[in-house]
Design a protein around this motif. Structure first.
Motif, mmCIF file in Angstrom:
data_model
loop_
_atom_site.group_PDB
_atom_site.id
_atom_site.type_symbol
_atom_site.label_atom_id
_atom_site.label_comp_id
_atom_site.label_asym_id
_atom_site.label_seq_id
_atom_site.Cartn_x
_atom_site.Cartn_y
_atom_site.Cartn_z
ATOM 1 N N ASP A 39 -18.837 -16.629 12.527
ATOM 2 C CA ASP A 39 -18.940 -15.177 12.413
ATOM 3 C C ASP A 39 -18.038 -14.532 13.465
ATOM 4 O OD1 ASP A 39 -20.336 -15.297 14.853
ATOM 5 O OD2 ASP A 39 -22.261 -15.460 13.825
ATOM 6 N N ARG A 40 -18.236 -13.249 13.711
ATOM 7 C CA ARG A 40 -17.340 -12.532 14.625
ATOM 8 C C ARG A 40 -17.590 -12.875 16.085
ATOM 9 N NH1 ARG A 40 -17.366 -6.405 11.978
ATOM 10 N NH2 ARG A 40 -16.465 -7.005 9.965
ATOM 11 N N GLU A 41 -18.666 -13.576 16.354
ATOM 12 C CA GLU A 41 -19.011 -13.841 17.742
ATOM 13 C C GLU A 41 -18.983 -15.321 18.114
ATOM 14 O OE1 GLU A 41 -22.789 -12.098 18.399
ATOM 15 O OE2 GLU A 41 -22.059 -10.029 18.210
ATOM 16 N N SER A 42 -19.157 -16.205 17.150
ATOM 17 C CA SER A 42 -19.304 -17.612 17.515
ATOM 18 C C SER A 42 -18.901 -18.529 16.371
ATOM 19 C CB SER A 42 -20.751 -17.914 17.913
ATOM 20 O OG SER A 42 -21.608 -17.728 16.807
ATOM 21 N N ILE A 43 -18.693 -19.777 16.710
ATOM 22 C CA ILE A 43 -18.458 -20.837 15.733
ATOM 23 C C ILE A 43 -19.306 -22.037 16.140
ATOM 24 C CG2 ILE A 43 -16.403 -21.574 17.022
ATOM 25 C CD1 ILE A 43 -15.307 -22.714 14.413
ATOM 26 N N ILE A 44 -20.048 -22.574 15.201
ATOM 27 C CA ILE A 44 -20.943 -23.694 15.463
ATOM 28 C C ILE A 44 -20.660 -24.779 14.434
ATOM 29 C CG2 ILE A 44 -23.326 -24.441 15.832
ATOM 30 C CD1 ILE A 44 -24.059 -21.455 16.027
ATOM 31 N N ILE A 45 -20.494 -26.003 14.898
ATOM 32 C CA ILE A 45 -20.298 -27.151 14.025
ATOM 33 C C ILE A 45 -21.582 -27.974 14.017
ATOM 34 C CG2 ILE A 45 -18.960 -29.244 13.584
ATOM 35 C CD1 ILE A 45 -17.353 -26.714 13.242
ATOM 36 N N LEU A 102 -7.990 -19.229 15.710
ATOM 37 C CA LEU A 102 -9.189 -18.454 16.003
ATOM 38 C C LEU A 102 -8.957 -17.550 17.209
ATOM 39 C CD1 LEU A 102 -11.911 -21.232 15.668
ATOM 40 C CD2 LEU A 102 -11.505 -19.370 14.061
ATOM 41 N N PRO A 103 -9.588 -16.380 17.228
ATOM 42 C CA PRO A 103 -9.538 -15.567 18.452
ATOM 43 C C PRO A 103 -10.097 -16.352 19.630
ATOM 44 C CG PRO A 103 -10.432 -14.312 16.602
ATOM 45 C CD PRO A 103 -10.326 -15.730 16.142
ATOM 46 N N ALA A 104 -9.497 -16.179 20.773
ATOM 47 C CA ALA A 104 -9.917 -16.947 21.948
ATOM 48 C C ALA A 104 -11.382 -16.727 22.271
ATOM 49 C CB ALA A 104 -9.046 -16.569 23.146
ATOM 50 N N SER A 105 -11.882 -15.503 22.044
ATOM 51 C CA SER A 105 -13.285 -15.214 22.357
ATOM 52 C C SER A 105 -14.238 -16.038 21.497
ATOM 53 C CB SER A 105 -13.571 -13.724 22.163
ATOM 54 O OG SER A 105 -13.293 -13.339 20.811
ATOM 55 N N ILE A 106 -13.844 -16.336 20.247
ATOM 56 C CA ILE A 106 -14.679 -17.156 19.367
ATOM 57 C C ILE A 106 -14.495 -18.629 19.704
ATOM 58 C CG2 ILE A 106 -15.047 -17.883 16.985
ATOM 59 C CD1 ILE A 106 -14.366 -15.091 16.086
ATOM 60 N N ARG A 107 -13.251 -19.044 19.908
ATOM 61 C CA ARG A 107 -12.991 -20.451 20.196
ATOM 62 C C ARG A 107 -13.706 -20.904 21.461
ATOM 63 N NH1 ARG A 107 -7.946 -20.127 20.912
ATOM 64 N NH2 ARG A 107 -7.871 -20.562 23.146
ATOM 65 N N ARG A 108 -13.826 -20.025 22.436
ATOM 66 C CA ARG A 108 -14.486 -20.389 23.686
ATOM 67 C C ARG A 108 -15.990 -20.599 23.531
ATOM 68 N NH1 ARG A 108 -10.594 -16.867 26.318
ATOM 69 N NH2 ARG A 108 -11.986 -15.102 26.003
ATOM 70 N N THR A 109 -16.573 -20.137 22.422
ATOM 71 C CA THR A 109 -18.008 -20.351 22.213
ATOM 72 C C THR A 109 -18.321 -21.779 21.790
ATOM 73 O OG1 THR A 109 -17.932 -19.669 19.870
ATOM 74 C CG2 THR A 109 -18.306 -17.938 21.509
ATOM 75 N N LEU A 110 -17.305 -22.552 21.445
ATOM 76 C CA LEU A 110 -17.516 -23.957 21.114
ATOM 77 C C LEU A 110 -17.702 -24.728 22.411
ATOM 78 C CD1 LEU A 110 -17.613 -25.995 18.792
ATOM 79 C CD2 LEU A 110 -15.156 -26.287 19.050
ATOM 80 N N SER A 111 -18.965 -24.965 22.759
ATOM 81 C CA SER A 111 -19.268 -25.514 24.066
ATOM 82 C C SER A 111 -18.930 -26.994 24.137
ATOM 83 C CB SER A 111 -20.758 -25.316 24.366
ATOM 84 O OG SER A 111 -21.117 -25.963 25.563
ATOM 85 N N ALA A 112 -18.694 -27.446 25.361
ATOM 86 C CA ALA A 112 -18.437 -28.860 25.605
ATOM 87 C C ALA A 112 -19.726 -29.650 25.743
ATOM 88 C CB ALA A 112 -17.588 -29.038 26.851
ATOM 89 N N GLU A 113 -20.869 -29.013 25.599
ATOM 90 C CA GLU A 113 -22.156 -29.689 25.721
ATOM 91 C C GLU A 113 -22.679 -30.082 24.346
ATOM 92 O OE1 GLU A 113 -24.905 -27.468 28.072
ATOM 93 O OE2 GLU A 113 -23.325 -26.740 29.399
ATOM 94 N N TYR A 114 -23.678 -30.938 24.366
ATOM 95 C CA TYR A 114 -24.262 -31.419 23.106
ATOM 96 C C TYR A 114 -25.777 -31.193 23.126
ATOM 97 C CZ TYR A 114 -25.794 -34.473 19.352
ATOM 98 O OH TYR A 114 -26.379 -34.961 18.214
ATOM 99 N N CYS A 117 -31.210 -17.556 5.427
ATOM 100 C CA CYS A 117 -32.122 -16.648 6.116
ATOM 101 C C CYS A 117 -31.365 -15.486 6.740
ATOM 102 C CB CYS A 117 -32.900 -17.395 7.191
ATOM 103 S SG CYS A 117 -34.122 -18.550 6.529
ATOM 104 N N ASN A 118 -30.139 -15.734 7.174
ATOM 105 C CA ASN A 118 -29.339 -14.668 7.758
ATOM 106 C C ASN A 118 -28.809 -13.704 6.704
ATOM 107 O OD1 ASN A 118 -29.709 -15.803 10.270
ATOM 108 N ND2 ASN A 118 -27.805 -17.003 10.189
ATOM 109 N N GLY A 119 -28.733 -14.198 5.446
ATOM 110 C CA GLY A 119 -28.367 -13.326 4.337
ATOM 111 C C GLY A 119 -26.910 -12.919 4.296
ATOM 112 N N ARG A 120 -26.018 -13.637 4.966
ATOM 113 C CA ARG A 120 -24.615 -13.234 5.013
ATOM 114 C C ARG A 120 -23.704 -14.129 4.195
ATOM 115 N NH1 ARG A 120 -26.069 -12.673 10.547
ATOM 116 N NH2 ARG A 120 -25.114 -14.684 11.018
ATOM 117 N N ALA A 121 -24.048 -15.377 4.039
ATOM 118 C CA ALA A 121 -23.124 -16.343 3.449
ATOM 119 C C ALA A 121 -23.223 -16.369 1.931
ATOM 120 C CB ALA A 121 -23.401 -17.731 4.014
ATOM 121 N N LYS A 122 -22.073 -16.471 1.277
ATOM 122 C CA LYS A 122 -22.024 -16.685 -0.163
ATOM 123 C C LYS A 122 -21.763 -18.143 -0.494
ATOM 124 C CE LYS A 122 -20.388 -12.050 -1.394
ATOM 125 N NZ LYS A 122 -19.317 -11.272 -2.091
ATOM 126 N N PHE A 123 -21.078 -18.840 0.395
ATOM 127 C CA PHE A 123 -20.761 -20.249 0.173
ATOM 128 C C PHE A 123 -21.116 -21.043 1.424
ATOM 129 C CE2 PHE A 123 -17.711 -17.921 -2.471
ATOM 130 C CZ PHE A 123 -17.967 -18.480 -3.707
#
Length: 479
Positions: free
Chosen positions: A85-91, A265-277, A375-381
């Motif tokens: 989304d506009r704030e984060s990316i989670i794998i 990706l915008p740097a602000s979003i890419r930086r949300t991909l943490s190095a922790e697990y 549940c978030n109601g945003r995704a179509k795919f």
């Protein structure tokens, strides 16, 4: 009971396992043109077409899933999904039959996430991948060696085509490989570099290697596979050899393409991909952990054991015994008459054997993300990436899922490989989806009996000519 009542027996897990065992041994493998496409959308009528960006994302997730297969095991597979989304990316990722990742796997995923987050050079990422996935990579190198030894002449001078139109192609390859730094100092030209490539392949296959040699071999193989047109003109390389080169080169291409995607990706979003697990169990008790923007592992349901008939004939006859008491298939020879590639079943003295069935990783990750993003109601795919193509049952189940749960996001993944897996565990979930899937399994079984020349009186305890006793078939005629 299922929609028309014909397949209520396979609601029992043991009967479903028996049915899948029979179907896995009688695999017609039709030459379906759709199976040859690199990506086929799931065939729910309103959702046959997806935006091109969705296709690219699936391809990227497929590539990322490959980097998570750290062992040389045919049964090991990985699946990944993503929320963006506009704030984060989670794998999110999982593997077949993996409840808790090892410490080494956690550290590897942690470091891999850090490399993509910080946009490390792709060759540094490739070194990390080689270190973690070495058994898998060595297996692919071994297959390249086998392909070249089986089809190439011993004299390397004969590998290059001796025709006029090969000169220009050779010059193109010489310039290209030199610009990429793939012609080492020990080789004066492209031809000598190919000879060195052959020698290094042999050295690696004999366990005389280091990571730098493996990295060069992978990069050289990837470049050869990418320049297919020029290579075909300049060299005598078979289709099998190209395929093995491409499979080996995938590791370098994945590192490069995934890094390139992260760079967009915008740097602000890419930086949300943490190095922790952080491990996240399947369920909503700890869904707040997703807000930490960490890579999270999705726990798979525990595998289950089932007793199934060892013989394919017995597995088919079990289908009818609960209905009519008949044993209509008298011998395996009758099956071979209609299915020449059929398998009689595993050898053994006992009439039955125990199989361990597990939920495949693509189903685990897909259903988890549907609940999370739905549940978030945003995704179509929901895009799912797999380290190997999904089996026929996973693809069939997700087709039923897309069709019967219209209000939820639609799942998109690569086309099936057509394999009918015997050790497959159906997810617990929505009744409509489950019944639709069992209906299709029942139809698969009926189709086999129909092709064997049996009629409904052999399969059901319903007289064929008595319309009052034949329950309606909402899916149309069977045969």
């Amino acid at each position: 009971m299922t929609d028309d009542g014909r397949f209520e027996d396979i609601l029992e897990p043991e009967m479903l396992a028996t049915s899948l065992s029979a179907l896995s041994n009688i695999d017609p493998r039709p030459e379906d043109a759709a199976l040859k496409d690199p990506l086929r959308r799931l065939q729910s009528d309103p959702f046959r077409k997806v935006p091109s960006g969705i296709e690219k994302r699936v391809n990227m997730l497929n590539a990322l899933a490959l980097l998570l297969v750290t062992q040389d095991q045919r049964k090991q597979a990985a699946a990944v999904g993503m929320t963006l989304d506009r704030e984060s990316i989670i794998i999110y990722w999982t593997k077949n039959n993996l409840a808790t990742p090892t410490v080494a796997e956690q550290m590897y995923v942690n470091r891999l996430a850090g490399c993509f987050r910080d946009l490390q050079p792709y060759y540094e990422i490739l070194r990390l991948v080689i270190e973690a996935c070495k058994p898998k990579i060595l297996r692919r190198i071994e297959k390249v060696v086998q392909a070249f030894k089986a089809q190439s002449p011993p004299d390397l001078s004969d590998v290059f085509a001796d025709v006029d139109n090969s000169i220009q192609a050779y010059q193109i390859l010489e310039k290209l490989f030199r610009s990429r730094g793939l012609i080492p100092q020990s080789a004066s030209n492209f031809k000598e570099a190919v000879g060195l490539f052959h020698a290094k392949l042999d050295a690696v296959s004999l366990n005389r290697f280091d990571d730098e040699v493996i990295a060069w071999v992978i990069a050289f193989a990837e470049s050869l596979s990418q320049e297919k047109e020029s290579v075909e003109k300049a060299m005598n390389v078979s289709k099998e050899q190209f395929q093995r080169l491409r499979k080996l080169g995938e590791f370098r291409m994945v590192c490069w393409s995934t890094r390139a995607a992260c760079a967009k990706l915008p740097a602000s979003i890419r930086r949300t991909l943490s190095a922790e697990y952080v491990g996240v169990p399947l369920g909503f008790a700890n869904l707040h952990c997703a807000l930490l923007n960490l890579i999270c592992q999705v726990a798979s349901p525990c595998p289950q054991e089932f007793q199934v008939p060892r013989s394919t004939v017995d597995a088919l006859n079990t289908w009818t015994q609960h209905r009519t008491g008949n044993i209509p298939v008298s011998s395996f020879g009758r099956i071979l008459m209609h299915y020449p590639n059929a398998n009689p079943g595993p050898e053994g003295k006992e009439s039955s054997w125990t199989i361990l069935a597990g939920q495949h990783c693509e189903l685990t990750i897909a259903l988890y993300l549907v609940e999370l993003r739905g549940c978030n109601g945003r995704a179509k795919f929901i895009e799912i990436g797999c380290s190997k193509a999904p089996c026929q049952w996973c693809h069939m189940y997700l087709e039923c899922f897309n069709k019967h749960l219209g209000s939820k996001p639609k799942i998109v993944l690569s086309t099936t490989n057509g394999k009918r897996e015997a050790r497959w565990l159906m997810p617990a979930g929505d009744g409509k989806v489950k019944h639709a899937f069992l209906q299709r399994i029942g139809i698969e079984m009926e189709t086999i009996f129909g092709n064997l020349g049996l009629d409904r009186s052999d399969i059901f305890n319903w007289p064929v000519n008595d319309p009052e006793k034949i329950k309606p078939n909402i899916f149309g005629p069977m045969f």
